[in-house]
Enzyme design. Structure first.
Site, PDB file in Angstrom:
ATOM      1  N   ASN A 142      74.623 -87.870  25.059  1.00 45.97           N
ATOM      2  CA  ASN A 142      74.606 -86.861  26.137  1.00 45.97           C
ATOM      3  C   ASN A 142      75.265 -85.529  25.732  1.00 45.97           C
ATOM      4  O   ASN A 142      74.773 -84.466  26.103  1.00 45.97           O
ATOM      5  CB  ASN A 142      75.206 -87.423  27.433  1.00 45.97           C
ATOM      6  CG  ASN A 142      76.621 -87.878  27.274  1.00 45.97           C
ATOM      7  OD1 ASN A 142      77.061 -88.231  26.181  1.00 45.97           O
ATOM      8  ND2 ASN A 142      77.369 -87.857  28.358  1.00 45.97           N
ATOM      9  N   GLU A 201      92.560 -90.495  25.006  1.00 42.81           N
ATOM     10  CA  GLU A 201      92.530 -89.577  23.875  1.00 42.81           C
ATOM     11  C   GLU A 201      92.861 -88.188  24.410  1.00 42.81           C
ATOM     12  O   GLU A 201      92.938 -87.974  25.615  1.00 42.81           O
ATOM     13  CB  GLU A 201      91.173 -89.641  23.169  1.00 42.81           C
ATOM     14  CG  GLU A 201      90.921 -91.031  22.559  1.00 42.81           C
ATOM     15  CD  GLU A 201      89.821 -91.089  21.511  1.00 42.81           C
ATOM     16  OE1 GLU A 201      89.671 -90.118  20.753  1.00 42.81           O
ATOM     17  OE2 GLU A 201      89.114 -92.115  21.454  1.00 42.81           O
ATOM     18  N   CYS A 240      79.358 -88.206  31.666  1.00 40.20           N
ATOM     19  CA  CYS A 240      80.074 -89.366  32.210  1.00 40.20           C
ATOM     20  C   CYS A 240      80.921 -88.985  33.411  1.00 40.20           C
ATOM     21  O   CYS A 240      81.245 -89.820  34.242  1.00 40.20           O
ATOM     22  CB  CYS A 240      80.946 -89.968  31.128  1.00 40.20           C
ATOM     23  SG  CYS A 240      82.092 -88.766  30.429  1.00 40.20           S
ATOM     24  N   GLU A 295      85.697 -94.806  25.580  1.00 41.70           N
ATOM     25  CA  GLU A 295      85.438 -93.883  26.693  1.00 41.70           C
ATOM     26  C   GLU A 295      84.077 -94.268  27.244  1.00 41.70           C
ATOM     27  O   GLU A 295      83.052 -94.073  26.591  1.00 41.70           O
ATOM     28  CB  GLU A 295      85.487 -92.442  26.175  1.00 41.70           C
ATOM     29  CG  GLU A 295      86.885 -92.095  25.667  1.00 41.70           C
ATOM     30  CD  GLU A 295      87.059 -90.664  25.177  1.00 41.70           C
ATOM     31  OE1 GLU A 295      86.069 -90.021  24.824  1.00 41.70           O
ATOM     32  OE2 GLU A 295      88.209 -90.199  25.159  1.00 41.70           O
TER      33      GLU A 295
HETATM   34  P1  NAD Z   1      75.111 -96.399  24.699  1.00 39.51           P
HETATM   35  O1  NAD Z   1      76.255 -97.306  24.991  1.00 39.51           O
HETATM   36  O2  NAD Z   1      73.733 -96.883  24.927  1.00 39.51           O
HETATM   37  O3  NAD Z   1      75.135 -95.954  23.157  1.00 39.51           O
HETATM   38  C1  NAD Z   1      76.254 -95.316  22.584  1.00 39.51           C
HETATM   39  C2  NAD Z   1      76.279 -95.587  21.104  1.00 39.51           C
HETATM   40  O4  NAD Z   1      76.525 -96.973  20.865  1.00 39.51           O
HETATM   41  C3  NAD Z   1      74.972 -95.262  20.378  1.00 39.51           C
HETATM   42  O5  NAD Z   1      75.294 -94.652  19.154  1.00 39.51           O
HETATM   43  C4  NAD Z   1      74.357 -96.648  20.162  1.00 39.51           C
HETATM   44  O6  NAD Z   1      73.489 -96.721  19.065  1.00 39.51           O
HETATM   45  C5  NAD Z   1      75.606 -97.487  19.914  1.00 39.51           C
HETATM   46  N1  NAD Z   1      75.481 -98.923  20.154  1.00 39.51           N
HETATM   47  C6  NAD Z   1      74.718 -99.539  21.092  1.00 39.51           C
HETATM   48  N2  NAD Z   1      74.908-100.882  21.021  1.00 39.51           N
HETATM   49  C7  NAD Z   1      75.821-101.106  20.039  1.00 39.51           C
HETATM   50  C8  NAD Z   1      76.427-102.281  19.492  1.00 39.51           C
HETATM   51  N3  NAD Z   1      76.152-103.491  19.966  1.00 39.51           N
HETATM   52  N4  NAD Z   1      77.310-102.135  18.481  1.00 39.51           N
HETATM   53  C9  NAD Z   1      77.614-100.909  18.006  1.00 39.51           C
HETATM   54  N5  NAD Z   1      77.070 -99.773  18.465  1.00 39.51           N
HETATM   55  C10 NAD Z   1      76.191 -99.863  19.478  1.00 39.51           C
HETATM   56  O7  NAD Z   1      75.437 -95.067  25.502  1.00 39.51           O
HETATM   57  P2  NAD Z   1      74.477 -93.821  25.681  1.00 39.51           P
HETATM   58  O8  NAD Z   1      73.329 -94.268  26.531  1.00 39.51           O
HETATM   59  O9  NAD Z   1      74.243 -93.209  24.354  1.00 39.51           O
HETATM   60  O10 NAD Z   1      75.400 -92.798  26.511  1.00 39.51           O
HETATM   61  C11 NAD Z   1      75.461 -92.773  27.898  1.00 39.51           C
HETATM   62  C12 NAD Z   1      76.639 -93.576  28.410  1.00 39.51           C
HETATM   63  O11 NAD Z   1      77.831 -93.106  27.814  1.00 39.51           O
HETATM   64  C13 NAD Z   1      76.873 -93.450  29.888  1.00 39.51           C
HETATM   65  O12 NAD Z   1      77.236 -94.711  30.402  1.00 39.51           O
HETATM   66  C14 NAD Z   1      78.063 -92.501  29.992  1.00 39.51           C
HETATM   67  O13 NAD Z   1      78.807 -92.596  31.167  1.00 39.51           O
HETATM   68  C15 NAD Z   1      78.841 -92.893  28.800  1.00 39.51           C
HETATM   69  N6  NAD Z   1      79.725 -91.800  28.371  1.00 39.51           N
HETATM   70  C16 NAD Z   1      81.071 -91.906  28.580  1.00 39.51           C
HETATM   71  C17 NAD Z   1      81.920 -90.867  28.199  1.00 39.51           C
HETATM   72  C18 NAD Z   1      83.409 -90.904  28.429  1.00 39.51           C
HETATM   73  O14 NAD Z   1      84.109 -90.069  27.850  1.00 39.51           O
HETATM   74  N7  NAD Z   1      83.942 -91.815  29.233  1.00 39.51           N
HETATM   75  C19 NAD Z   1      81.389 -89.738  27.597  1.00 39.51           C
HETATM   76  C20 NAD Z   1      79.998 -89.676  27.415  1.00 39.51           C
HETATM   77  C21 NAD Z   1      79.177 -90.725  27.792  1.00 39.51           C
HETATM   78  C1  6OH Z   2      81.220 -87.361  29.104  1.00 40.47           C
HETATM   79  O1  6OH Z   2      80.011 -87.316  29.117  1.00 40.47           O
HETATM   80  C2  6OH Z   2      82.067 -86.238  28.832  1.00 40.47           C
HETATM   81  C3  6OH Z   2      83.226 -86.407  28.181  1.00 40.47           C
HETATM   82  C4  6OH Z   2      84.019 -85.289  27.876  1.00 40.47           C
HETATM   83  C5  6OH Z   2      85.023 -85.333  26.984  1.00 40.47           C
HETATM   84  O2  6OH Z   2      85.331 -86.409  26.291  1.00 40.47           O
HETATM   85  C6  6OH Z   2      85.820 -84.165  26.727  1.00 40.47           C
HETATM   86  O3  6OH Z   2      86.681 -84.253  25.837  1.00 40.47           O
HETATM   87  O4  6OH Z   2      85.647 -83.135  27.373  1.00 40.47           O
END
Ligand code: NAD
Ligand code: 6OH
Length: 484
Positions: free
Chosen positions: A153, A465, A286, A252
């Site tokens: 994202n 972090e 997120c 995260e």
């Molecule tokens: P995702 O979990 O599908 O994938 C994230 C990464 O993990 C990718 O690189 C993927 O290839 C890898 N991956 C998937 N399965 C794996 C496994 N079994 N072992 C190792 N690696 C693996 O997430 P996404 O769809 O790319 O991103 C969207 C999600 O991320 C949403 O749920 C969003 O809320 C969350 N997000 C959280 C934060 C935060 O800071 N809290 C920030 C951004 C996104």
């Molecule tokens: C999630 O999609 C956004 C996360 C943002 C950060 O981790 C940041 O440092 O601003």
């Protein structure tokens, strides 16, 4: 056709097995990506290990900080390349990539360069039973090889949010960008070379999660720590993989964030702020607000105003300067978001705006757009109120009292972010302090100071972090006690 390769020990490495990198704005293929097999991942980890034993491991914090600043400068020198690559991979508007993603990537390197060159450690003088004393102090050592798994994202922003502190602390990294967005992590490899980062300190492996580069990396016995941003259920899978070797983890994860709007808010500012919190990056942040609670006195007026904002959003080609909303990341993700739009109908929602797929009559119809969507009328127990949708959609519910709003906002298994909109600052503090969320904003959203703790509670993550918290995660503090 352009090929995006893995980057191991300072060299770009191809592989026979490739997958396509798709532009979500029109469904076209941008490049083929070399999928790292187990051997490439192993070589990447070994080269990181070797780098720590070499020149990189001998550098002090001040020298590392100087190199990180150069990385920041090189990102700026290649600003347009990074923006173009991020826009093509994600479909996000060029204005957003230029204002948020790429500047933040440079800022991440500068912030952690500053931090590592000024950070102190704890020290205590302890009285001992024999009337003498002891001096204890901690020193910071790198963890070793850090595996970094990033989502699609905010690909470069979130990757560098982890790469910068990990390198600041003297670690070497192997990063696995999302299979949806491989380009900017690979461009960053070129920048690392230009900045003079020694070979093997920054490695990139491309691929998927299970049975691919993600899993090979997290299960590798010589990876000393794993830091991950992505979905909560992926975090759970990674936790199982790393459990046997007891690696430190930082997660995260997802959110189902609330915005609470009080009747005394600055109305126009709040409508603009909440609209941003719901629709920025097509709702794929997120921190986005998917549950909006509005005090009953202003409920109808607020719904109307947010509906107007949604209607005014310029949806279209990410390459046009005036575009405010691009597509979702992929066909599969659009299917997921549309399945929630269908579920919302079944659960009894009223669609105040959106709910469908916009038509353009041009190549954008091959992209993965959805309409910005506003729902009302769902019970708090509905699945659409509990599960993260990760699209340009929110539900708006009325509330009467502060207590009621706090209870509804906190009624979630997630705990990432919240925002509170009020002109009564006492109320702002009072409500913020009751939020079960890693970060609460008052009269703003996604306003970041990189020195502050960032992370989530519950399903939203493990650890914090940001600032010193990043330095503490990415280093081993060794305590030394001297009897005086
Ligand atoms: P995702 O979990 O599908 O994938 C994230 C990464 O993990 C990718 O690189 C993927 O290839 C890898 N991956 C998937 N399965 C794996 C496994 N079994 N072992 C190792 N690696 C693996 O997430 P996404 O769809 O790319 O991103 C969207 C999600 O991320 C949403 O749920 C969003 O809320 C969350 N997000 C959280 C934060 C935060 O800071 N809290 C920030 C951004 C996104
Ligand atoms: C999630 O999609 C956004 C996360 C943002 C950060 O981790 C940041 O440092 O601003």
């Amino acid at each position: 056709m352009k090929v995006i390769r893995n980057y191991v020990n300072g060299e770009f490495v191809g592989r026979k097995r490739e997958f396509s990198d798709i532009n979500p704005a029109d469904g076209s293929v941008i490049a083929q990506v070399s999928e790292a097999d187990e051997e490439v991942v192993d070589r990447a980890v070994q080269s990181a290990r070797t780098a720590i034993r070499g020149e990189w491991g001998r550098l002090g914090a001040v020298a590392r900080a100087a190199l990180l600043r150069k990385v920041g400068d090189w990102i700026e020198s290649r600003f347009d390349c990074f923006v173009a690559a991020e826009v093509a991979d994600t479909g996000k508007p060029i204005s957003l990539a230029s204002k948020l993603d790429v500047p933040r990537a440079a800022a991440n390197f500068r912030a952690f360069a500053d931090l590592i060159s000024t950070a102190g450690v704890e020290s205590f003088q302890t009285e001992t039973a024999d009337g003498r004393s002891a001096l204890t102090y901690a020193i910071r050592k790198p963890l070793g090889v850090v595996g970094i798994i990033a989502p699609w994202n905010l690909p470069l922003l979130l990757l560098t949010w982890k790469v910068a502190p990990a390198m600041a602390c003297g670690n070497a990294v192997v990063v696995k960008p999302s299979e949806e967005t491989p380009a900017t992590a690979t461009l960053l490899a070129e920048v690392m070379e230009k900045a003079g980062i020694p070979k093997g300190v920054y490695n990139v492996v491309h691929g998927f999660g299970p049975g691919s580069a993600g899993e090979f990396l997290t299960q590798h016995p010589e990876v000393n720590a794993v830091t991950f941003t992505g979905e909560s259920k992926t975090g759970a899978a990674i936790m199982k993989t790393v459990a046997d070797s007891v690696k430190p983890i930082s997660f995260e994860l997802g959110g189902k964030n609330a915005a609470i709007v009080f009747a005394d808010c600055e109305f126009e500012e709040t409508v603009a702020g909440v609209s941003n919190a719901v629709f920025l990056n097509t709702g794929q942040v997120c921190l986005c607000a998917e549950r909006v609670y509005v005090q009953r006195q202003i409920f109808d007026r607020f719904v109307d105003a947010l509906k107007r904002k949604a209607g005014d959003l310029r949806i279209g080609s990410p390459l046009e300067d005036e575009t405010e909303m691009g597509p979702l990341i992929s066909k599969e993700h659009r299917e997921k978001v549309l399945s929630y739009y269908r579920l919302a109908r079944e659960e009894g929602a009223t669609f105040m705006a959106g709910g469908g797929v916009p038509q353009f009559g041009n190549s954008l119809d091959g992209g993965y757009f959805v309409e910005p969507t506003i729902l009302t009328g769902l019970p708090e127990s509905a699945r659409c109120m509990k599960e993260e949708i990760f699209g340009p959609v929110c539900h708006i519910a009325p509330f009467d009292t502060e207590e009621e709003a706090v209870a509804m906002a906190n009624d979630t298994k997630y705990g990432l972010a919240a925002s509170i909109w009020t002109s009564n600052l006492k109320r702002g503090h009072r409500v913020a302090q009751q939020m079960n969320a890693g970060i609460t904003w008052v009269n703003c959203w996604f306003l970041r100071d990189l020195r502050t703790p960032f992370g989530g509670m519950g399903l939203s993550g493990i650890g914090r972090e940001g600032g010193i918290h990043s330095l503490n995660f990415y280093s081993e503090l060794n305590n030394i006690c001297i009897k005086l």
